[in-house]
Write a protein that holds these residues in place. Structure first.
Motif, PDB file in Angstrom:
ATOM      1  N   ASP A 178       0.830  -1.216   0.000  1.00  0.00           N
ATOM      2  CA  ASP A 178       0.000   0.000   0.000  1.00  0.00           C
ATOM      3  C   ASP A 178       0.860   1.259   0.000  1.00  0.00           C
ATOM      4  O   ASP A 178       0.576   2.217  -0.722  1.00  0.00           O
ATOM      5  N   ARG A 179       1.929   1.265   0.809  1.00  0.00           N
ATOM      6  CA  ARG A 179       2.836   2.429   0.845  1.00  0.00           C
ATOM      7  C   ARG A 179       3.503   2.638  -0.510  1.00  0.00           C
ATOM      8  O   ARG A 179       3.589   3.763  -1.005  1.00  0.00           O
ATOM      9  N   THR A 180       3.961   1.553  -1.112  1.00  0.00           N
ATOM     10  CA  THR A 180       4.647   1.655  -2.396  1.00  0.00           C
ATOM     11  C   THR A 180       3.687   2.120  -3.487  1.00  0.00           C
ATOM     12  O   THR A 180       4.043   2.935  -4.340  1.00  0.00           O
ATOM     13  N   ARG A 181       2.458   1.632  -3.453  1.00  0.00           N
ATOM     14  CA  ARG A 181       1.455   2.084  -4.423  1.00  0.00           C
ATOM     15  C   ARG A 181       1.186   3.580  -4.269  1.00  0.00           C
ATOM     16  O   ARG A 181       0.998   4.284  -5.258  1.00  0.00           O
ATOM     17  N   ALA A 182       1.154   4.048  -3.028  1.00  0.00           N
ATOM     18  CA  ALA A 182       0.939   5.480  -2.783  1.00  0.00           C
ATOM     19  C   ALA A 182       2.093   6.292  -3.359  1.00  0.00           C
ATOM     20  O   ALA A 182       1.881   7.358  -3.950  1.00  0.00           O
ATOM     21  N   VAL A 183       3.317   5.775  -3.236  1.00  0.00           N
ATOM     22  CA  VAL A 183       4.484   6.465  -3.798  1.00  0.00           C
ATOM     23  C   VAL A 183       4.385   6.503  -5.319  1.00  0.00           C
ATOM     24  O   VAL A 183       4.645   7.541  -5.939  1.00  0.00           O
ATOM     25  N   VAL A 184       3.989   5.391  -5.928  1.00  0.00           N
ATOM     26  CA  VAL A 184       3.837   5.337  -7.386  1.00  0.00           C
ATOM     27  C   VAL A 184       2.768   6.326  -7.826  1.00  0.00           C
ATOM     28  O   VAL A 184       2.944   7.062  -8.807  1.00  0.00           O
ATOM     29  N   GLU A 185       1.674   6.363  -7.099  1.00  0.00           N
ATOM     30  CA  GLU A 185       0.584   7.287  -7.432  1.00  0.00           C
ATOM     31  C   GLU A 185       1.050   8.742  -7.322  1.00  0.00           C
ATOM     32  O   GLU A 185       0.772   9.562  -8.195  1.00  0.00           O
ATOM     33  N   GLU A 186       1.769   9.039  -6.245  1.00  0.00           N
ATOM     34  CA  GLU A 186       2.271  10.406  -6.074  1.00  0.00           C
ATOM     35  C   GLU A 186       3.279  10.761  -7.154  1.00  0.00           C
ATOM     36  O   GLU A 186       3.226  11.842  -7.735  1.00  0.00           O
ATOM     37  N   LEU A 187       4.199   9.869  -7.422  1.00  0.00           N
ATOM     38  CA  LEU A 187       5.218  10.094  -8.439  1.00  0.00           C
ATOM     39  C   LEU A 187       4.575  10.341  -9.796  1.00  0.00           C
ATOM     40  O   LEU A 187       4.955  11.269 -10.522  1.00  0.00           O
ATOM     41  N   THR A 188       3.587   9.549 -10.131  1.00  0.00           N
ATOM     42  CA  THR A 188       2.880   9.712 -11.396  1.00  0.00           C
ATOM     43  C   THR A 188       2.143  11.038 -11.451  1.00  0.00           C
ATOM     44  O   THR A 188       2.192  11.750 -12.460  1.00  0.00           O
ATOM     45  N   GLU A 189       1.485  11.391 -10.361  1.00  0.00           N
ATOM     46  CA  GLU A 189       0.742  12.648 -10.322  1.00  0.00           C
ATOM     47  C   GLU A 189       1.680  13.852 -10.452  1.00  0.00           C
ATOM     48  O   GLU A 189       1.391  14.799 -11.185  1.00  0.00           O
ATOM     49  N   LEU A 190       2.811  13.803  -9.757  1.00  0.00           N
ATOM     50  CA  LEU A 190       3.785  14.892  -9.852  1.00  0.00           C
ATOM     51  C   LEU A 190       4.343  15.019 -11.269  1.00  0.00           C
ATOM     52  O   LEU A 190       4.422  16.118 -11.820  1.00  0.00           O
ATOM     53  N   ALA A 191       4.721  13.885 -11.852  1.00  0.00           N
ATOM     54  CA  ALA A 191       5.278  13.899 -13.201  1.00  0.00           C
ATOM     55  C   ALA A 191       4.250  14.390 -14.215  1.00  0.00           C
ATOM     56  O   ALA A 191       4.571  15.178 -15.105  1.00  0.00           O
ATOM     57  N   ASP A 192       3.013  13.943 -14.071  1.00  0.00           N
ATOM     58  CA  ASP A 192       1.966  14.392 -14.987  1.00  0.00           C
ATOM     59  C   ASP A 192       1.714  15.887 -14.850  1.00  0.00           C
ATOM     60  O   ASP A 192       1.504  16.584 -15.850  1.00  0.00           O
ATOM     61  N   ALA A 193       1.727  16.386 -13.624  1.00  0.00           N
ATOM     62  CA  ALA A 193       1.522  17.823 -13.405  1.00  0.00           C
ATOM     63  C   ALA A 193       2.624  18.623 -14.101  1.00  0.00           C
ATOM     64  O   ALA A 193       2.358  19.638 -14.750  1.00  0.00           O
ATOM     65  N   LEU A 194       3.860  18.138 -13.977  1.00  0.00           N
ATOM     66  CA  LEU A 194       4.972  18.823 -14.645  1.00  0.00           C
ATOM     67  C   LEU A 194       4.854  18.710 -16.158  1.00  0.00           C
ATOM     68  O   LEU A 194       5.138  19.653 -16.889  1.00  0.00           O
ATOM     69  N   LEU A 195       4.424  17.565 -16.621  1.00  0.00           N
ATOM     70  CA  LEU A 195       4.248  17.356 -18.057  1.00  0.00           C
ATOM     71  C   LEU A 195       3.218  18.335 -18.613  1.00  0.00           C
ATOM     72  O   LEU A 195       3.444  18.968 -19.648  1.00  0.00           O
ATOM     73  N   PHE A 196       2.115  18.488 -17.919  1.00  0.00           N
ATOM     74  CA  PHE A 196       1.071  19.410 -18.371  1.00  0.00           C
ATOM     75  C   PHE A 196       1.476  20.869 -18.233  1.00  0.00           C
ATOM     76  O   PHE A 196       0.850  21.744 -18.823  1.00  0.00           O
ATOM     77  N   ARG A 197       2.529  21.134 -17.487  1.00  0.00           N
ATOM     78  CA  ARG A 197       3.032  22.500 -17.338  1.00  0.00           C
ATOM     79  C   ARG A 197       4.190  22.778 -18.292  1.00  0.00           C
ATOM     80  O   ARG A 197       4.873  23.777 -18.159  1.00  0.00           O
ATOM     81  N   GLY A 198       4.426  21.874 -19.196  1.00  0.00           N
ATOM     82  CA  GLY A 198       5.413  22.122 -20.238  1.00  0.00           C
ATOM     83  C   GLY A 198       6.747  21.419 -20.074  1.00  0.00           C
ATOM     84  O   GLY A 198       7.617  21.551 -20.923  1.00  0.00           O
ATOM     85  N   GLU A 199       6.938  20.694 -19.005  1.00  0.00           N
ATOM     86  CA  GLU A 199       8.194  19.952 -18.797  1.00  0.00           C
ATOM     87  C   GLU A 199       8.099  18.627 -19.545  1.00  0.00           C
ATOM     88  O   GLU A 199       7.862  17.571 -18.965  1.00  0.00           O
ATOM     89  N   THR A 200       8.305  18.672 -20.855  1.00  0.00           N
ATOM     90  CA  THR A 200       8.086  17.496 -21.694  1.00  0.00           C
ATOM     91  C   THR A 200       9.091  16.369 -21.455  1.00  0.00           C
ATOM     92  O   THR A 200       8.823  15.225 -21.792  1.00  0.00           O
ATOM     93  N   GLU A 201      10.211  16.677 -20.854  1.00  0.00           N
ATOM     94  CA  GLU A 201      11.252  15.669 -20.606  1.00  0.00           C
ATOM     95  C   GLU A 201      11.178  15.098 -19.187  1.00  0.00           C
ATOM     96  O   GLU A 201      12.108  14.442 -18.738  1.00  0.00           O
ATOM     97  N   VAL A 202      10.094  15.344 -18.478  1.00  0.00           N
ATOM     98  CA  VAL A 202      10.015  15.020 -17.056  1.00  0.00           C
ATOM     99  C   VAL A 202      10.337  13.567 -16.740  1.00  0.00           C
ATOM    100  O   VAL A 202      10.999  13.282 -15.744  1.00  0.00           O
ATOM    101  N   TYR A 203       9.926  12.639 -17.544  1.00  0.00           N
ATOM    102  CA  TYR A 203      10.167  11.223 -17.255  1.00  0.00           C
ATOM    103  C   TYR A 203      11.612  10.809 -17.499  1.00  0.00           C
ATOM    104  O   TYR A 203      12.037   9.748 -17.044  1.00  0.00           O
ATOM    105  N   ASP A 204      12.378  11.635 -18.207  1.00  0.00           N
ATOM    106  CA  ASP A 204      13.766  11.316 -18.523  1.00  0.00           C
ATOM    107  C   ASP A 204      14.782  12.107 -17.720  1.00  0.00           C
ATOM    108  O   ASP A 204      15.968  11.805 -17.741  1.00  0.00           O
ATOM    109  N   LEU A 205      14.326  13.150 -17.017  1.00  0.00           N
ATOM    110  CA  LEU A 205      15.251  13.972 -16.245  1.00  0.00           C
ATOM    111  C   LEU A 205      15.690  13.257 -14.968  1.00  0.00           C
ATOM    112  O   LEU A 205      14.916  12.574 -14.327  1.00  0.00           O
TER     113      LEU A 205
END
Length: 134
Positions: A102-129
């Motif tokens: 459950d803790r690890t899933r929460a981390v994955v969910e948070e990580l995905t949400e943060l990366a998606d937020a950055l992606l939608f704000r124009g950080e197109t390389e977010v998954y590779d940085l």
């Protein structure tokens, strides 16, 4: 009539986007990036972190299944010889594995949400940085 394709659906529309769980609406790109950095390890990228956590979840689930599939007969038979502690230990381990998953899933969910937020704000390389790129 070819215009039929462009008519809006009569079905009720779904909400466009569900409420962010880990990011408040006023968060800046820098704040999101700083939070993202706390989750990454060493020189890993967001994609590598997601892969690491995904592997961890799969391993925990496999161990969980293995414990659940242990034959109850063995536990009952060993109860008479002081093996009751083993059943308790297995139960505790199952609880710990579930909590870890459950803790690890929460981390994955948070990580995905943060990366998606950055992606939608124009950080197109977010998954590779990498961590130090932030």
């Amino acid at each position: 009539d070819s215009t039929e394709v462009w008519k809006p659906s009569s079905k009720p529309s779904k909400p466009q986007q569900k409420k962010a769980k880990y990011i408040h609406d006023e968060a800046t790109t820098e704040e999101i990036g700083r939070r993202l950095v706390t989750i990454l390890e060493g020189e890993e990228t967001v994609m590598q972190a997601l892969t690491r956590h995904g592997s961890s979840i799969r391993e925990m689930k496999a161990r969980e299944e293995k414990l659940r599939k242990k034959k109850p007969k063995k536990r009952k038979a060993s109860t008479t010889a002081g093996g009751g502690e083993q059943a308790e230990t297995d139960g505790e381990e199952l609880k710990q594995l579930k909590a870890g998953t459950d803790r690890t899933r929460a981390v994955v969910e948070e990580l995905t949400e943060l990366a998606d937020a950055l992606l939608f704000r124009g950080e197109t390389e977010v998954y590779d940085l990498k961590r130090q790129d932030w």
